[in-house]
Write an enzyme that holds these catalytic residues in place. Structure first.
Site, PDB file in Angstrom:
ATOM      1  N   LEU A  77      72.430  97.978 -31.258  1.00  0.00           N
ATOM      2  CA  LEU A  77      72.450  96.737 -32.039  1.00  0.00           C
ATOM      3  C   LEU A  77      73.354  95.694 -31.396  1.00  0.00           C
ATOM      4  O   LEU A  77      73.339  94.540 -31.789  1.00  0.00           O
ATOM      5  CB  LEU A  77      72.918  97.034 -33.466  1.00  0.00           C
ATOM      6  N   ARG A  78      74.149  96.092 -30.431  1.00  0.00           N
ATOM      7  CA  ARG A  78      74.992  95.212 -29.597  1.00  0.00           C
ATOM      8  C   ARG A  78      76.122  94.527 -30.371  1.00  0.00           C
ATOM      9  O   ARG A  78      76.840  93.715 -29.788  1.00  0.00           O
ATOM     10  CB  ARG A  78      74.147  94.164 -28.867  1.00  0.00           C
ATOM     11  N   ASN A 108      77.918 102.630 -28.147  1.00  0.00           N
ATOM     12  CA  ASN A 108      78.448 101.931 -26.973  1.00  0.00           C
ATOM     13  C   ASN A 108      78.597 100.442 -27.210  1.00  0.00           C
ATOM     14  O   ASN A 108      78.083  99.615 -26.467  1.00  0.00           O
ATOM     15  CB  ASN A 108      77.568 102.193 -25.752  1.00  0.00           C
ATOM     16  N   HIS A 193      72.055 111.987 -22.979  1.00  0.00           N
ATOM     17  CA  HIS A 193      71.215 111.153 -22.098  1.00  0.00           C
ATOM     18  C   HIS A 193      71.091 111.972 -20.820  1.00  0.00           C
ATOM     19  O   HIS A 193      72.033 112.039 -20.029  1.00  0.00           O
ATOM     20  CB  HIS A 193      71.907 109.814 -21.851  1.00  0.00           C
ATOM     21  N   HIS A 246      65.284 110.310 -25.033  1.00  0.00           N
ATOM     22  CA  HIS A 246      64.297 109.658 -24.145  1.00  0.00           C
ATOM     23  C   HIS A 246      63.954 110.449 -22.871  1.00  0.00           C
ATOM     24  O   HIS A 246      64.209 109.974 -21.760  1.00  0.00           O
ATOM     25  CB  HIS A 246      64.676 108.218 -23.797  1.00  0.00           C
ATOM     26  N   ASP A 319      64.456 103.175 -28.551  1.00  0.00           N
ATOM     27  CA  ASP A 319      65.359 102.932 -27.426  1.00  0.00           C
ATOM     28  C   ASP A 319      65.642 101.434 -27.271  1.00  0.00           C
ATOM     29  O   ASP A 319      65.814 100.935 -26.157  1.00  0.00           O
ATOM     30  CB  ASP A 319      64.767 103.496 -26.131  1.00  0.00           C
TER      31      ASP A 319
END
Lengths: 440, 326
Positions: A77-78, A108, A193, A246, A319
Site C-alpha cells: 500500500l506504500r 516494507n 519471497h 508468487h 502482488d
C-alpha cells in the site's frame, strides 16, 4: 483487533437472481442473498423475489455473479513512507474497484511494520478510510535487515496475521529456522519471497535467450527453486508453517507438489502476472513488465497454470506494487520492479476460467476462501449467515480493454496495459455498504 | 570504389530508419549501403581533401554517459569532416547523482534542435528509451551490453577490404562475450551477411542461451580458432564484472589470451582484430597485436571515422527530408 468497518445505515438489502458462488460451501447456484445491516442474514437458492421479506431494498442482478469479496494476500500500500506512489485511501479505492474487500499488506513501508505501533497505525488509518479491510504482515526481522527477529508474538497479538520480510528473501537459514520454530506456539505463518539472493543479484529479468539478446543481466529461474528446496528442509526441521509467495517457475511447482505429498505444512500462491504473461512482455525494454520475481518462459507460465489447476498452487494474490512514473521511466536495469494489480486481479484470474483451465468456483476459491484460511481471517471468503457482508458482484463475461489511466490507484504501472480481457466488477460491498458501483 | 557485391544482394537505395539503434533489424542491403558509403569516405580520408560541407548547418551532439576517448573522438572527427557543428557532452556519474534523469537530459537537448544525438550509456536499452523522447536522429554509440552498431560496421568494412566479402567467412569472436555489446552487434551483422560465427570463451563468459543467436560455442581456444578467417578479440571488461567470472588475469591469458601458438590454429592469412582499448598481456599478446602482416587493429580505428561519417550523413539527411519528423 479486526479492523471492522462500522456499517452506517446499510439497512436491509436483498440481491436476487444472482449466480451465487460460495467457496465455503463449494456451491455455484442461482439464488439470492439477504443482508441485515453489516451481516449476511441468509444466502441460497431459496432467496428469490417471492421469498424476500418486506422492508428489503431488492436488487435484481439478472444472473450476474455474487461472491465473497476478494481476499488479496499480497499487496503493497506504500503508506507510510511512499505516499507519492499509493496511500491507504487510493489503494482502498483501487481495491474496491477491483472487488477486493480484504487486503493483507506487506510490511516494507517506511518505517517498516516491525513493531506493535506500526500494526496499529495501519489498522487505524484503514478504519478511517473505510474502503477495504486492511490487515498486515509483521516483519520477520527488525527493519527487514535479515538479522534480528522481531517480537513475533506481540505483533501477532496486535493483529499481524502472518510474517514476512516484504519483497526480500529471508536469506539467513538461522533466522528462518528460528521464526518458523518460534511461531508454531501461536500457529503463525511465515511467508517467503523465494529467490536465492546471491544467484539473482543485480538481475533485471529472467535469464535466457531474450536477456542475452537485450544485453540485460538475467536471474536464473533456478534461483527460485533452490531457495524453496532449502526452506522445505527448515519446515521439516521445525514443524513451522511456511508459505511461498508468487511462485513463478515450473520447477517450483514440481518441488512444492512433492513436498505436499510428503505431508509438509507448505502452501504457496502466485500472481496473475505469472500465469498470464511470459518474459516476452519485456521485449523493447518495457519497464512495466519488470517484476520481481521476473516474468519467466512460456513453459514456466504453462506450468503455473497447471499448478493452479491441480491445486498445488493454493491461492492467487495481486502482488500489487505501485511505482510512480519516475521509478519506471528509466533504463531497464535501473527501473523499479513491480506492477499494480488490484484492478486487474479478477479479470486476469477469470482468464483461467474462460480458457477452460479451472471452474469459476475454483478460481473464486483461490481468490477468497483459501487466502482467508491461510492467514486465519474468520468471516472472510464465505457467504455463510452471520458473517460480514463483504461481497463482490461481477459480470464474468463483460469484455473490456485494460487502460491503467482509468485506474483508481495512484500508480499506473500495469504490465497488462492495453490487454483485452473479460470480467468486470459491478458492485463491491463492505459490511453491507456499497463502496464501489460500476458506472457510478 | 570497392563496391563488393555480396551474395546477399545489392546495396539498398536508401536508409529507411530514423535512427541507428542497433544492427538488429538492418537488412543485408542496408548494411551494404552503409559500408559502400563508408568505403567512399575511407578513400577521401586518405586524400588531402578530407572535409566536405555535406552536413553544413547541422548540429550533432555527442552525449556520452561513459568515458570513452576513442569513440568520442572518432564521432567528433566524423561530424567535423562533414562540416557539422559538434558539441560534446560527457556526463559522468556525478550528474546522475544530481538528479537529472536521462529523459530530462534528452528533453533539454532536444529543445535545442539538434539534428543528431550520438549517445553512449552504460545501461542496455537506454539509447532506445531516449530515442522515443526526442525528434532528432539518434545514433547508438554503445548501450550497456546490448549493441554497438558502428563498431560492428567498422569491423565489417575492415574485413571486406581485406577479404573482399562478408559471406562464407569463419569468424571467431573470443573473450568476454558476456559483457560485450561489440560481440552482440557483430554476431547479428555477420549472421545477416552470411558468415559463420564461433564464440570462444570460458563458460562463465558465455551468456545463457546465446547459441540461439546462431553461433557455435567453444571453450578451448585451439579448437575454436581452427581454420578461422578472422580472429576477433574482445576486451576483458573487468570493470563490468560483478563476482568471480575468471580466477585470475594470469589464468585467463594462459587459456584464452591470443598468442602466436594459439593463432597457429587459424588460417595462415587470418586477420587479427580488436575493438580497443587492448589489455596487452590479458586477452592479447603484444607480439600478435602489433604484427603488421596479420593485425588490422589500427585500420579498424581508421575505418571507424569513415563508418561514422557514413551513418551520420545518412541519418541527418533522413532527418532533414522528413522535416524533423524523424
Amino acid at each position: 483487533m479486526s479492523p471492522a468497518i462500522r456499517a452506517k445505515g446499510a439497512g436491509q438489502k436483498a440481491f436476487i437472481n444472482a449466480r451465487l458462488i460460495d467457496p465455503a460451501k463449494q456451491t455455484d447456484t442461482l439464488g439470492g442473498i439477504l443482508i441485515q445491516d453489516d451481516k449476511i442474514l441468509k444466502s441460497g437458492a431459496d432467496v428469490t423475489a417471492d421469498t424476500v421479506p418486506d422492508g428489503y431494498l431488492v436488487t435484481d442482478l439478472n444472473g450476474a455473479c455474487l461472491a465473497p469479496g476478494l481476499v488479496d494476500m499480497r499487496a503493497q500500500l506504500r503508506e507510510p513512507g511512499f505516499e507519492h506512489q499509493e496511500t491507504i485511501e487510493t489503494a482502498g479505492k483501487s481495491a474496491a474497484t477491483g472487488g477486493i474487500t480484504t487486503i493483507i499488506a506487506l510490511p516494507n513501508t517506511d518505517p517498516v511494520i516491525d513493531d506493535v505501533a506500526g500494526v496499529e497505525f495501519i489498522a487505524r488509518r484503514a478504519r478511517k478510510v473505510g474502503l477495504a479491510k486492511v490487515f498486515v504482515y509483521g516483519a520477520v526481522s527488525k527493519g527487514i535487515e535479515g538479522k534480528e527477529i522481531t517480537e513475533l508474538g506481540l505483533l501477532h497479538q496486535a493483529g499481524a496475521v502472518a510474517f514476512c520480510d516484504g519483497i526480500q528473501t529471508i536469506a539467513s537459514a538461522r533466522l528462518l529456522r528460528q521464526a518458523l520454530a518460534y511461531s508454531t506456539f501461536f500457529d503463525g505463518m511465515i511467508v517467503q519471497h523465494p529467490e536465492e539472493p546471491e544467484l539473482s543479484k543485480g538481475a533485471a529479468m529472467n535469464s535466457g535467450e531474450l536477456a542475452t539478446r537485450l544485453g540485460l543481466s538475467g536471474a536464473s529461474p533456478l534461483a527460485e527453486v533452490i531457495q524453496i528446496e532449502r526452506d522445505l528442509r527448515l519446515v521439516e526441521m521445525t514443524g513451522g508453517r511456511l508459505h511461498f509467495a508468487h511462485i513463478s517457475t515450473g520447477e517450483s511447482v514440481e518441488v512444492i507438489r512433492k513436498a505436499k505429498k510428503r505431508g509438509l505444512k507448505v502452501t504457496c500462491d502466485t500472481a496473475p502476472f505469472y500465469f498470464a504473461l511470459n518474459e516476452n512482455a519485456v521485449s523493447d525494454y518495457r519497464t512495466f513488465a519488470k517484476l520481481s520475481p521476473p516474468l519467466r518462459s512460456e513453459d514456466d507460465r504453462q506450468a503455473i497454470v497447471a499448478g493452479l489447476a491441480d491445486g498445488t498452487i493454493d491461492a492467487i494474490a495481486s502482488d500489487h506494487n505501485p511505482q510512480d512514473v519516475d521509478s519506471k521511466r528509466l533504463p531497464f536495469a535501473q527501473a523499479a520492479a513491480g506492477g499494480v494489480g488490484f484492478e486487474t486481479l479478477l479479470p486476469i484470474a477469470l482468464e483461467l476460467y474462460h480458457n477452460g483451465h479451472m471452474s469459476l468456483l475454483e478460481v473464486i476459491t483461490k481468490l477468497t476462501r483459501v487466502p482467508a484460511e491461510l492467514v486465519r481471517i474468520k468471516g472472510a471468503g464465505t457467504l455463510e449467515e452471520g458473517t460480514p457482508a463483504d461481497l463482490v458482484i461481477f459480470d464474468p463475461d463483460r469484455p473490456w480493454k485494460i487502460d491503467p489511466y482509468q485506474f483508481q490507484s495512484k500508480s499506473k504501472n500495469s504490465p497488462f496495459d492495453g490487454r483485452l480481457t473479460q470480467g468486470r466488477v459491478l458492485r463491491t460491498l463492505i459490511d453491507g455498504r456499497e463502496v464501489f458501483t460500476e458506472g457510478a | 570504389m570497392c563496391n563488393a557485391m555480396s551474395v546477399m544482394g545489392p546495396a539498398a537505395d536508401h536508409y529507411p530508419h530514423p535512427h541507428l539503434l542497433g544492427i538488429e533489424g538492418l537488412t543485408p542491403g542496408e548494411i551494404t549501403l552503409i559500408l559502400d558509403r563508408a568505403q567512399h569516405y575511407a578513400e577521401k580520408n586518405r586524400s588531402a581533401d578530407k572535409t566536405s560541407n555535406i552536413l553544413a548547418g547541422a548540429t550533432v551532439v555527442n552525449l556520452f554517459y561513459e568515458n570513452s576517448t576513442r569513440t568520442l573522438t572518432s564521432f567528433e572527427l566524423a561530424a567535423k569532416r562533414l562540416g557539422a557543428d559538434v558539441i560534446n557532452m560527457t556526463v559522468g556519474t556525478s550528474s546522475v547523482k544530481k538528479g537529472e534523469t536521462l529523459i530530462d537530459t534528452a528533453m533539454t537537448l532536444n529543445a535545442m534542435n539538434p539534428d543528431a544525438l550520438v549517445v553512449r550509456h552504460g545501461d542496455s536499452g537506454a539509447v532506445k528509451l531516449l530515442s522515443e523522447k526526442v525528434n532528432c536522429a539518434v545514433l547508438n554509440a554503445g548501450d550497456g551490453r546490448h549493441e554497438h552498431p558502428t563498431q560492428a560496421l567498422l569491423d565489417a568494412l575492415t574485413i571486406r577490404r581485406h577479404k573482399g566479402r562478408l559471406h562464407r567467412l569463419n569468424v571467431a569472436i573470443c573473450g568476454d562475450i558476456a559483457h560485450s555489446r561489440v560481440a552482440r552487434s557483430n554476431i547479428l551483422l555477420l549472421n545477416t551477411m552470411g558468415s559463420r560465427v564461433r564464440l570462444v570463451a570460458p563458460p562463465t563468459l558465455i551468456p545463457s542461451k546465446i547459441d540461439r543467436m546462431g553461433v557455435e560455442i567453444f571453450h578451448n581456444m585451439e579448437e575454436g580458432l581452427k581454420d578461422c578467417d578472422i580472429v576477433m578479440m574482445l576486451r576483458l571488461q573487468l570493470e563490468r564484472m560483478e563476482g568471480s567470472f575468471i580466477p585470475s588475469v594470469r589464468e585467463y591469458f594462459h587459456f584464452h589470451g591470443l598468442d602466436r601458438a594459439k593463432l597457429a590454429n587459424a588460417k595462415p592469412d587470418a586477420l587479427i582484430m580488436h575493438p580497443g582499448p587492448m589489455n596487452r598481456g590479458v586477452e592479447i599478446d603484444s607480439e600478435v597485436a602489433d604484427d603488421v602482416e596479420r593485425s588490422v587493429i589500427r585500420e579498424q580505428v581508421e575505418m571507424g571515422v569513415a563508418v561514422r561519417m557514413a551513418t551520420l550523413e545518412l541519418l541527418v539527411q533522413n532527418h532533414r527530408t522528413m522535416g524533423g519528423q524523424a
